[in-house]
Motif scaffolding. Sequence first.
Motif, PDB file in Angstrom:
ATOM      1  N   PRO A   1       0.199   8.497  -7.569  1.00  0.00           N
ATOM      2  CA  PRO A   1       0.881   9.303  -6.553  1.00  0.00           C
ATOM      3  C   PRO A   1       0.084   9.427  -5.251  1.00  0.00           C
ATOM      4  O   PRO A   1       0.647   9.343  -4.155  1.00  0.00           O
ATOM      5  CB  PRO A   1       1.051  10.668  -7.240  1.00  0.00           C
ATOM      6  N   ILE A   2      -1.227   9.640  -5.371  1.00  0.00           N
ATOM      7  CA  ILE A   2      -2.060   9.754  -4.169  1.00  0.00           C
ATOM      8  C   ILE A   2      -2.187   8.388  -3.497  1.00  0.00           C
ATOM      9  O   ILE A   2      -2.055   8.258  -2.275  1.00  0.00           O
ATOM     10  CB  ILE A   2      -3.436  10.330  -4.533  1.00  0.00           C
ATOM     11  N   GLU A   3      -2.418   7.370  -4.294  1.00  0.00           N
ATOM     12  CA  GLU A   3      -2.520   6.014  -3.751  1.00  0.00           C
ATOM     13  C   GLU A   3      -1.226   5.627  -3.028  1.00  0.00           C
ATOM     14  O   GLU A   3      -1.244   5.016  -1.954  1.00  0.00           O
ATOM     15  CB  GLU A   3      -2.808   5.045  -4.900  1.00  0.00           C
ATOM     16  N   TRP A   4      -0.113   6.009  -3.610  1.00  0.00           N
ATOM     17  CA  TRP A   4       1.203   5.711  -3.031  1.00  0.00           C
ATOM     18  C   TRP A   4       1.356   6.384  -1.670  1.00  0.00           C
ATOM     19  O   TRP A   4       1.871   5.776  -0.719  1.00  0.00           O
ATOM     20  CB  TRP A   4       2.269   6.190  -4.012  1.00  0.00           C
ATOM     21  N   ARG A   5       0.915   7.637  -1.562  1.00  0.00           N
ATOM     22  CA  ARG A   5       1.021   8.350  -0.286  1.00  0.00           C
ATOM     23  C   ARG A   5       0.156   7.717   0.790  1.00  0.00           C
ATOM     24  O   ARG A   5       0.554   7.599   1.946  1.00  0.00           O
ATOM     25  CB  ARG A   5       0.642   9.818  -0.476  1.00  0.00           C
ATOM     26  N   VAL A   6      -1.044   7.325   0.424  1.00  0.00           N
ATOM     27  CA  VAL A   6      -1.926   6.670   1.396  1.00  0.00           C
ATOM     28  C   VAL A   6      -1.333   5.333   1.820  1.00  0.00           C
ATOM     29  O   VAL A   6      -1.353   4.969   2.999  1.00  0.00           O
ATOM     30  CB  VAL A   6      -3.337   6.497   0.807  1.00  0.00           C
ATOM     31  N   GLU A   7      -0.763   4.603   0.873  1.00  0.00           N
ATOM     32  CA  GLU A   7      -0.110   3.333   1.219  1.00  0.00           C
ATOM     33  C   GLU A   7       1.084   3.551   2.143  1.00  0.00           C
ATOM     34  O   GLU A   7       1.367   2.719   3.014  1.00  0.00           O
ATOM     35  CB  GLU A   7       0.333   2.619  -0.056  1.00  0.00           C
ATOM     36  N   GLU A   8       1.795   4.663   1.952  1.00  0.00           N
ATOM     37  CA  GLU A   8       2.919   4.959   2.843  1.00  0.00           C
ATOM     38  C   GLU A   8       2.459   5.066   4.292  1.00  0.00           C
ATOM     39  O   GLU A   8       3.140   4.600   5.212  1.00  0.00           O
ATOM     40  CB  GLU A   8       3.599   6.262   2.408  1.00  0.00           C
ATOM     41  N   GLU A   9       1.310   5.701   4.490  1.00  0.00           N
ATOM     42  CA  GLU A   9       0.764   5.796   5.847  1.00  0.00           C
ATOM     43  C   GLU A   9       0.424   4.413   6.381  1.00  0.00           C
ATOM     44  O   GLU A   9       0.621   4.131   7.569  1.00  0.00           O
ATOM     45  CB  GLU A   9      -0.474   6.695   5.846  1.00  0.00           C
ATOM     46  N   TYR A  10      -0.077   3.533   5.527  1.00  0.00           N
ATOM     47  CA  TYR A  10      -0.341   2.153   5.941  1.00  0.00           C
ATOM     48  C   TYR A  10       0.962   1.463   6.355  1.00  0.00           C
ATOM     49  O   TYR A  10       1.024   0.770   7.375  1.00  0.00           O
ATOM     50  CB  TYR A  10      -0.980   1.360   4.799  1.00  0.00           C
ATOM     51  N   ARG A  11       1.995   1.629   5.524  1.00  0.00           N
ATOM     52  CA  ARG A  11       3.258   0.963   5.821  1.00  0.00           C
ATOM     53  C   ARG A  11       3.833   1.447   7.145  1.00  0.00           C
ATOM     54  O   ARG A  11       4.383   0.667   7.918  1.00  0.00           O
ATOM     55  CB  ARG A  11       4.249   1.198   4.677  1.00  0.00           C
ATOM     56  N   LYS A  12       3.704   2.764   7.402  1.00  0.00           N
ATOM     57  CA  LYS A  12       4.202   3.287   8.674  1.00  0.00           C
ATOM     58  C   LYS A  12       3.452   2.695   9.859  1.00  0.00           C
ATOM     59  O   LYS A  12       4.020   2.482  10.935  1.00  0.00           O
ATOM     60  CB  LYS A  12       4.061   4.816   8.685  1.00  0.00           C
ATOM     61  N   ALA A  13       2.162   2.446   9.651  1.00  0.00           N
ATOM     62  CA  ALA A  13       1.336   1.898  10.729  1.00  0.00           C
ATOM     63  C   ALA A  13       1.370   0.374  10.770  1.00  0.00           C
ATOM     64  O   ALA A  13       0.687  -0.238  11.605  1.00  0.00           O
ATOM     65  CB  ALA A  13      -0.107   2.384  10.559  1.00  0.00           C
ATOM     66  N   GLY A  14       2.140  -0.235   9.849  1.00  0.00           N
ATOM     67  CA  GLY A  14       2.219  -1.686   9.830  1.00  0.00           C
ATOM     68  C   GLY A  14       0.966  -2.358   9.310  1.00  0.00           C
ATOM     69  O   GLY A  14       0.698  -3.529   9.605  1.00  0.00           O
ATOM     70  N   LYS A  15       0.175  -1.651   8.509  1.00  0.00           N
ATOM     71  CA  LYS A  15      -1.072  -2.201   7.973  1.00  0.00           C
ATOM     72  C   LYS A  15      -0.844  -2.733   6.558  1.00  0.00           C
ATOM     73  O   LYS A  15      -0.001  -2.224   5.816  1.00  0.00           O
ATOM     74  CB  LYS A  15      -2.165  -1.123   7.957  1.00  0.00           C
ATOM     75  N   ASP A  16      -1.607  -3.751   6.189  1.00  0.00           N
ATOM     76  CA  ASP A  16      -1.562  -4.327   4.848  1.00  0.00           C
ATOM     77  C   ASP A  16      -2.623  -3.652   3.991  1.00  0.00           C
ATOM     78  O   ASP A  16      -3.818  -3.791   4.249  1.00  0.00           O
ATOM     79  CB  ASP A  16      -1.805  -5.834   4.928  1.00  0.00           C
ATOM     80  N   LYS A  17      -2.200  -2.955   2.977  1.00  0.00           N
ATOM     81  CA  LYS A  17      -3.137  -2.231   2.124  1.00  0.00           C
ATOM     82  C   LYS A  17      -4.145  -3.173   1.477  1.00  0.00           C
ATOM     83  O   LYS A  17      -5.332  -2.867   1.341  1.00  0.00           O
ATOM     84  CB  LYS A  17      -2.360  -1.464   1.047  1.00  0.00           C
ATOM     85  N   ASP A  18      -3.684  -4.370   1.116  1.00  0.00           N
ATOM     86  CA  ASP A  18      -4.575  -5.299   0.423  1.00  0.00           C
ATOM     87  C   ASP A  18      -5.661  -5.852   1.336  1.00  0.00           C
ATOM     88  O   ASP A  18      -6.654  -6.417   0.862  1.00  0.00           O
ATOM     89  CB  ASP A  18      -3.765  -6.456  -0.169  1.00  0.00           C
ATOM     90  N   ALA A  19      -5.475  -5.674   2.654  1.00  0.00           N
ATOM     91  CA  ALA A  19      -6.486  -6.145   3.600  1.00  0.00           C
ATOM     92  C   ALA A  19      -7.560  -5.099   3.864  1.00  0.00           C
ATOM     93  O   ALA A  19      -8.568  -5.381   4.527  1.00  0.00           O
ATOM     94  CB  ALA A  19      -5.823  -6.542   4.918  1.00  0.00           C
ATOM     95  N   VAL A  20      -7.349  -3.900   3.357  1.00  0.00           N
ATOM     96  CA  VAL A  20      -8.307  -2.807   3.565  1.00  0.00           C
ATOM     97  C   VAL A  20      -9.385  -2.887   2.488  1.00  0.00           C
ATOM     98  O   VAL A  20      -9.070  -3.008   1.294  1.00  0.00           O
ATOM     99  CB  VAL A  20      -7.604  -1.436   3.511  1.00  0.00           C
ATOM    100  N   PRO A  21     -10.660  -2.830   2.850  1.00  0.00           N
ATOM    101  CA  PRO A  21     -11.727  -2.839   1.835  1.00  0.00           C
ATOM    102  C   PRO A  21     -11.518  -1.729   0.815  1.00  0.00           C
ATOM    103  O   PRO A  21     -11.129  -0.612   1.174  1.00  0.00           O
ATOM    104  CB  PRO A  21     -12.999  -2.626   2.657  1.00  0.00           C
ATOM    105  N   VAL A  22     -11.763  -2.039  -0.449  1.00  0.00           N
ATOM    106  CA  VAL A  22     -11.445  -1.107  -1.520  1.00  0.00           C
ATOM    107  C   VAL A  22     -12.179   0.218  -1.366  1.00  0.00           C
ATOM    108  O   VAL A  22     -11.622   1.292  -1.635  1.00  0.00           O
ATOM    109  CB  VAL A  22     -11.744  -1.746  -2.902  1.00  0.00           C
ATOM    110  N   LEU A  23     -13.436   0.194  -0.918  1.00  0.00           N
ATOM    111  CA  LEU A  23     -14.171   1.451  -0.764  1.00  0.00           C
ATOM    112  C   LEU A  23     -13.603   2.293   0.357  1.00  0.00           C
ATOM    113  O   LEU A  23     -13.595   3.530   0.277  1.00  0.00           O
ATOM    114  CB  LEU A  23     -15.654   1.157  -0.543  1.00  0.00           C
ATOM    115  N   GLN A  24     -13.138   1.665   1.415  1.00  0.00           N
ATOM    116  CA  GLN A  24     -12.491   2.417   2.494  1.00  0.00           C
ATOM    117  C   GLN A  24     -11.198   3.051   1.991  1.00  0.00           C
ATOM    118  O   GLN A  24     -10.913   4.221   2.282  1.00  0.00           O
ATOM    119  CB  GLN A  24     -12.195   1.499   3.677  1.00  0.00           C
ATOM    120  N   PHE A  25     -10.430   2.260   1.243  1.00  0.00           N
ATOM    121  CA  PHE A  25      -9.171   2.779   0.699  1.00  0.00           C
ATOM    122  C   PHE A  25      -9.427   3.947  -0.247  1.00  0.00           C
ATOM    123  O   PHE A  25      -8.756   4.981  -0.188  1.00  0.00           O
ATOM    124  CB  PHE A  25      -8.437   1.658  -0.020  1.00  0.00           C
ATOM    125  N   ARG A  26     -10.406   3.831  -1.109  1.00  0.00           N
ATOM    126  CA  ARG A  26     -10.738   4.906  -2.041  1.00  0.00           C
ATOM    127  C   ARG A  26     -11.201   6.147  -1.300  1.00  0.00           C
ATOM    128  O   ARG A  26     -10.895   7.277  -1.697  1.00  0.00           O
ATOM    129  CB  ARG A  26     -11.807   4.433  -3.039  1.00  0.00           C
TER     130      ARG A  26
END
Length: 965
Positions: free
Chosen positions: A110-135
Motif C-alpha cells: 500500500p505504501i509502495e503503491w502510493r509512492v509509485e502513484e506520485e511517480y506516475r503523476k510526475a511521469g517518472k519510471d519507478k524502475d529507474a529510481v535507485p532502490v535505496l532512494q525509493f525505499r
Amino acid sequence: MSDQSSTTAQDRYRETVFLPRTSFPMRGGLPTREPEMLARWKAMELDRKIFDAGKGKPVFTLHDGPPYANGHLHIGHALNKISKDVVNRAQRMSGKRVRYIPGWDCHGLPIEWRVEEEYRKAGKDKDAVPVLQFRAECRDYARNWVKIQGEEFQRLGVQGEWDHRYATMDFASEAAIVAEIGRFLLNGQLYRGLRPVMWSPVEKTALAEAEIEYHDIVSTTIHVAFPIIADPTPGQALADVSAVIWTTTPWTIPANRALAYGPEITYVVLRADEVTESSLVPPGAKLLIAEERVAAFCAETGILAHHILYTLPGEALEGAISAHPLRGKGYEFDVPMLPGDFVTTEAGTGLVHLAPAHGQDDFALTQKYGIEVPELVRDDGTYAAWTPHFAGIHVFKAADPVCEALAEAMQRWTGNGDAPAGLLARGSIVHSYPHSWRSRKPVIFRATPQWFIRMDGERHLRRDALEALRDVAFVPEMARNRLTAMVEQRPDWCISRQRAWGVPIAVFVQKGTGEVLRDPEVMRRIVDAMREHGADIWYSAAPSAFLGPDRDPADYEQVFDIVDVWFESGSTHAFVLGEDGLNFPADVYLEGSDQHRGWFQASLLESVGTRGVAPFRTLVTNGFVLDEQGRKMSKSLGNVIAPADVTDKLGADILRLWVVNSDTNEDLRIGNEILKQQGELYRRLRNTLRWCLGALDGFTPGEAVPYEELPELERYILHRLTEMYALVRRGVETHQWVGVYPALHQFCTTDLSAFYFDVRKDSLYCDAPEAPRRRAARTVLDILHRALCTWLAPVLVFTAEEAWTARFGEEGSVHLEAFLEPETNWADPELADRWTRLRALRRVITTELEAARRAGLIGSSLEAKVKLPLTERETLLFGDVDWAELAIVSQLEVDILTGAPSIYLDDEQDETLPGAPEPHLGPTVAAAPGHRCDRCWRVLPEVGAQLAHPALCLRCVAVVEGQGA
C-alpha cells in the motif's frame, strides 16, 4: 395572602434552600473541552504518572495489532483502538500494571503503491529510481502517517506510551523480523518452491489470503471436449469419445496438463443426436460426462436429443489419456485423467481440467503424478513468448482468442472414427472472484518460485498451532471455530513478495546446488548489521560482509524478495513482548473478525513455529462497522462516517459511548441518527454526574454516616451499586463489555434520576444540614459520584475526568484512581426484593397522580393528598415507609383494611375461588388541605402555625431559624 406578598416570602427564603451548586456545566462542549484536557494531561505528565503508579502491580498486556501507516483513521480504526483502550483502562483501574505500546505496520505494497502513484503523476519510471532512494521515500511517507495517526488516536482519548511506540520499519524491528525468518531457516521450515499463489498482475507480486477481497464479476464459461486417445475401459467404451470439461477461466486452457475425475462418480457416454441451430456440438459426437449432469449439460450446450451409450463408474477411468484440444497448434502432449477427491457434480460436467500452474488442487494432484508445471504467464499477466498461439496476450483478454482457437479445432472434426476436440459451448456467469484489496483489480493463481514456511512435515506447524489454540480463550467463544478451520485448511505459508519496500528475506542460495544456506553465523551477522543500519544494509553492503571470509560471494545468489507484511506483523511479539515489563504470551489480542485470516493467524503461526506457543492467552474479536441501513461504508454511497468528523462536531466521548453501547460481537452500525441517540444517552449520564456534584456542594468526610445508620432507601441504592459493579467486574475478567454500560446507563436514568434523586430531592434541598436523612443521602451521593466517575472513566475518559476534577481539583486525575469497589455488606438481596415491591407500589400511586393531574384535580404531585388502602399483611410489609416522601406528595394516609385480599402481593391464596371477598381498591388522590409552604412547596395544614414565619411548615421554620434567618 396576595401574590406580591407571596413572592416576597419566597424571595426571603430562597437563600435558605440548599440548591445544587457545581462548576460542572450542563452542556458538555466536548469538541472544545477535550483538546484542552489533552493539553492539561500532557502538561501534568499524566502518562508518566500512570506508568509510575503501576510499578509493583501485577502486569496486564494487551498487544497492539499494528494499523497500517497509510491515510487518516477510518471508523474501524476508532472502534478498534477505543475497544482496546476500554480494556486497558479497566484493567488498570482494577489494580493491574498496564503497559500499552501502540504500534504501526509500515512496510508493504500500500505504501509502495502510493509512492509509485506520485511517480506516475510526475511521469517518472519507478524502475529507474535507485532502490535505496525509493525505499527512503517510502520510509518518509510511512513516518509522516505514523505521526498523524498517533495524534488522531490520542484525540480519541486512547492512552498509551506514545513516545515508546513501535514500528515495523524501526531498525531494531527490522533486525528482529529478519531474526525470525532466520529461526524458520535454521529449523528447516523455510524453503523455496514452485507452487500456485494468489498473484496480482497489476501490482506484479504474490498476495496473501488476507490481502484478498471478493467482488462479483462476469466471466466467460466454456465447455471443451478433450478427445480420449488411450482407453483402459472394458470393451473400449471410450472409443471415439471425448471427455468434456467446464471452466470459468478459458485463459487457463493453454496451461492444461491433465483432467480429474471422481472415482465415486457415475459417468455416461452420451451421443448427441439432435442439436439446436446455434449449438456448437456436432451431431453424432460421443461425450463423457457425469450421469447427474446430463440434463443440465444438454440444456447448456443446445443438445435436443441424445442417447446414453454406456454407463461406467469413475474408477473405470483410471489410466485413460486424452489429448489437448489444441493439439496441432503447439500443444502436442498427452493429457492423463487422474482421480481427484475434490471433483463434484454440483456444477460443470463432473470432470475438471487441471492447469497445475493456476490452481492449488490442480497443482497438488499433478505433482502427485509427477506432471510438469508449465510457466506460461508472466508477472504482468501476459502469456510468455513461448506460449504457443497466445504469446503476449493478457490473460484477462484471452477468452476470445482461446475460444476462437477451440472453435476452429472443433470444426476440424470429421466424425470418421475420431473423437471431437475443442469448443462445445460458450456462456457467461456472474460469480464472486478474488481481487486485490489495494488495487481493486482481479488476481490470478500463478505458479512462481516463492519462499514458503511448511505447515506440515517434520516439525508439524499446523498440528502444533491447532494444539496451542486449545489453551486460548476466545471472546466470543464462537470465534474459535473460525480460526481453527482456517488453520486446518491453509496451504503452506507463502511469505515472499516481489517488491522493494519491506524487510528482505535475507538469505543466500548456493548457485551450484540450489540449496539455501543455513548458517547461524551468517544469520547473526545479517541481524547485527540490520540492528545498526536497518534493512537497507542488505541492498548497500557487499555480500561478503554477511557471508564472511570463508565463502566466495560468486558461489551464492543473494535473495532480494521481501517478506510478506503479515509475517512482519505476526512477528511483532518478538520485539514488543517478553521484555521491559510486558507479558509473553500477551494477555489479550483484540482485533476485527477479519484478522482470523490475518494478524491473529500470522501471529499464531509465527510464534508457534519459533517458540512452540501461541503469543496470546485470549483473542477478542469485534465485528465490522456498517451504516445505519446495514450497508458497507463507501464514498460513492456518501455514508462514510470519519472519526475526525465526529470528534469535531460531537466529541470523542460520544464516539466512545457508541462503541460500548454496541454489540461488538456482531457487525455494528453507525450514522448521524445513531450518533444523535448516543448524544441523548450521554446527556442523561452527564446530568446524573452534574446532579451528584451539585447536591454534594460543601460535603466533607466528617458528614458521612456509617452504613449501619443509613436508612433503608440508601442501603437499597448501595445494594444496586453492588449489582452494577458485578457487571463491571465481569467485563474486566472476561473482556466482554457488551451490555455493561447500557446497564449502567439504565441504572443512572431509572434508579437514580427517575427515582432516588427525585425522592431525596426534598431532603437535600430543605432539611437542615445536620439532619440524619440529609447526611445519609449525601453519604450515598459521595459514593455514587466516586463510583460513577471511576466506572465511567474507561469509556467517557474526558467527562469522567471533568466530573472528578470539578470536585477534587485539577492536581489529580480520575485516571490515577482505582475502581470504587462496594463493601461486601452492601449486598442485601432481601432488602432489594422488598424495595422492588415498594417501587412497584410507588408506580401504582404515581399512575393515579398522573391521572389526577390530567383531570385538573391537582397541578404538581405536592398539591396532592393520597389515601392508600393496605391490608394488614400489606401494612406489615409496606406500612413503615414514609409514603408521602416516596410518592413525592404532601400528605399520604394509610387506610388499614381487614378481611380483604391483597392486590399488591402475588403469593396469597387464589381470590377467584367461590365466596372469596373482593380485593380492596387502589390508592385515591385528592387535593391536599392546608397551605403551601413557600420554602419546600409542600401543602400542609400546619403552614401558618408559626407567626414569625407564617408561610412555612414546621420543618422549614426549624431550619430557617437554625440558620438565623
